[in-house]
Design a protein around this motif. Structure first.
Motif, PDB file in Angstrom:
ATOM      1  N   LEU A 196      42.809  38.117  32.391  1.00 15.79           N
ATOM      2  CA  LEU A 196      43.747  37.984  32.029  1.00 15.79           C
ATOM      3  C   LEU A 196      44.814  38.390  33.034  1.00 15.79           C
ATOM      4  O   LEU A 196      46.077  38.166  32.516  1.00 15.79           O
ATOM      5  N   TYR A 197      44.610  38.651  34.532  1.00 16.70           N
ATOM      6  CA  TYR A 197      45.411  38.259  35.465  1.00 16.70           C
ATOM      7  C   TYR A 197      46.144  36.674  35.851  1.00 16.70           C
ATOM      8  O   TYR A 197      47.044  36.430  35.846  1.00 16.70           O
ATOM      9  N   VAL A 198      44.862  35.671  35.545  1.00 17.21           N
ATOM     10  CA  VAL A 198      45.076  34.864  35.535  1.00 17.21           C
ATOM     11  C   VAL A 198      46.016  33.883  34.383  1.00 17.21           C
ATOM     12  O   VAL A 198      46.543  33.143  34.625  1.00 17.21           O
ATOM     13  N   HIS A 241      35.269  40.842  36.045  1.00 15.11           N
ATOM     14  CA  HIS A 241      35.961  38.820  35.628  1.00 15.11           C
ATOM     15  C   HIS A 241      36.710  39.260  34.528  1.00 15.11           C
ATOM     16  O   HIS A 241      37.487  38.078  34.688  1.00 15.11           O
ATOM     17  N   PHE A 286      39.307  41.552  33.717  1.00 23.25           N
ATOM     18  CA  PHE A 286      40.548  41.999  34.614  1.00 23.25           C
ATOM     19  C   PHE A 286      41.986  40.735  35.363  1.00 23.25           C
ATOM     20  O   PHE A 286      41.694  40.329  35.045  1.00 23.25           O
ATOM     21  N   LEU A 287      40.155  39.941  36.202  1.00 28.04           N
ATOM     22  CA  LEU A 287      40.812  38.696  36.614  1.00 28.04           C
ATOM     23  C   LEU A 287      41.169  37.357  35.710  1.00 28.04           C
ATOM     24  O   LEU A 287      42.001  36.937  35.948  1.00 28.04           O
ATOM     25  N   LEU A 329      49.098  30.332  39.792  1.00 32.09           N
ATOM     26  CA  LEU A 329      48.197  30.998  39.743  1.00 32.09           C
ATOM     27  C   LEU A 329      46.930  29.589  40.349  1.00 32.09           C
ATOM     28  O   LEU A 329      46.052  29.765  41.163  1.00 32.09           O
ATOM     29  N   ARG A 331      48.301  35.920  32.444  1.00 32.51           N
ATOM     30  CA  ARG A 331      49.460  36.049  32.457  1.00 32.51           C
ATOM     31  C   ARG A 331      50.435  34.991  33.781  1.00 32.51           C
ATOM     32  O   ARG A 331      51.487  35.327  33.590  1.00 32.51           O
ATOM     33  N   ARG A 332      49.805  34.651  34.545  1.00 27.54           N
ATOM     34  CA  ARG A 332      49.827  34.340  35.679  1.00 27.54           C
ATOM     35  C   ARG A 332      49.813  32.623  36.108  1.00 27.54           C
ATOM     36  O   ARG A 332      48.794  32.684  36.716  1.00 27.54           O
TER      37      ARG A 332
END
Length: 77
Positions: free
Chosen positions: A7-9, A2, A4-5, A15, A11-12
């Motif tokens: 942090l990914y979202v 969770h 990592f998801l 999405l 930065r983007r």
């Protein structure tokens, strides 16, 4: 996972329908990170003391309460 998801979202922002604020990301990352660290610490402890590992996980209760209060205060402001 969770963490990592999140942090990914974070930065983007394209999405998601509504972008996350920086304080919300910090609180959620702290929540997910502490959960992962407590469970990671309980694994080697389980080899030494299985019951100790179970009790170690109870540390999450006060941490979650404090983070929940911080999240509510942040939403009220």
């Amino acid at each position: 996972m969770h963490l990592f998801l999140l942090l990914y979202v974070a930065r983007r922002p394209q999405l998601v329908s509504s972008p996350l604020s920086a304080p919300s990301v910090r609180l959620l990352a702290t929540d997910f990170g502490t959960t992962a660290l407590v469970f990671l610490a309980s694994v080697p402890l389980a080899f030494v003391s299985p019951s100790g590992a179970k009790w170690c996980r109870l540390v999450l209760v006060p941490i979650r309460v404090v983070l929940g209060q911080l999240r509510r205060r942040r939403q009220e402001a």
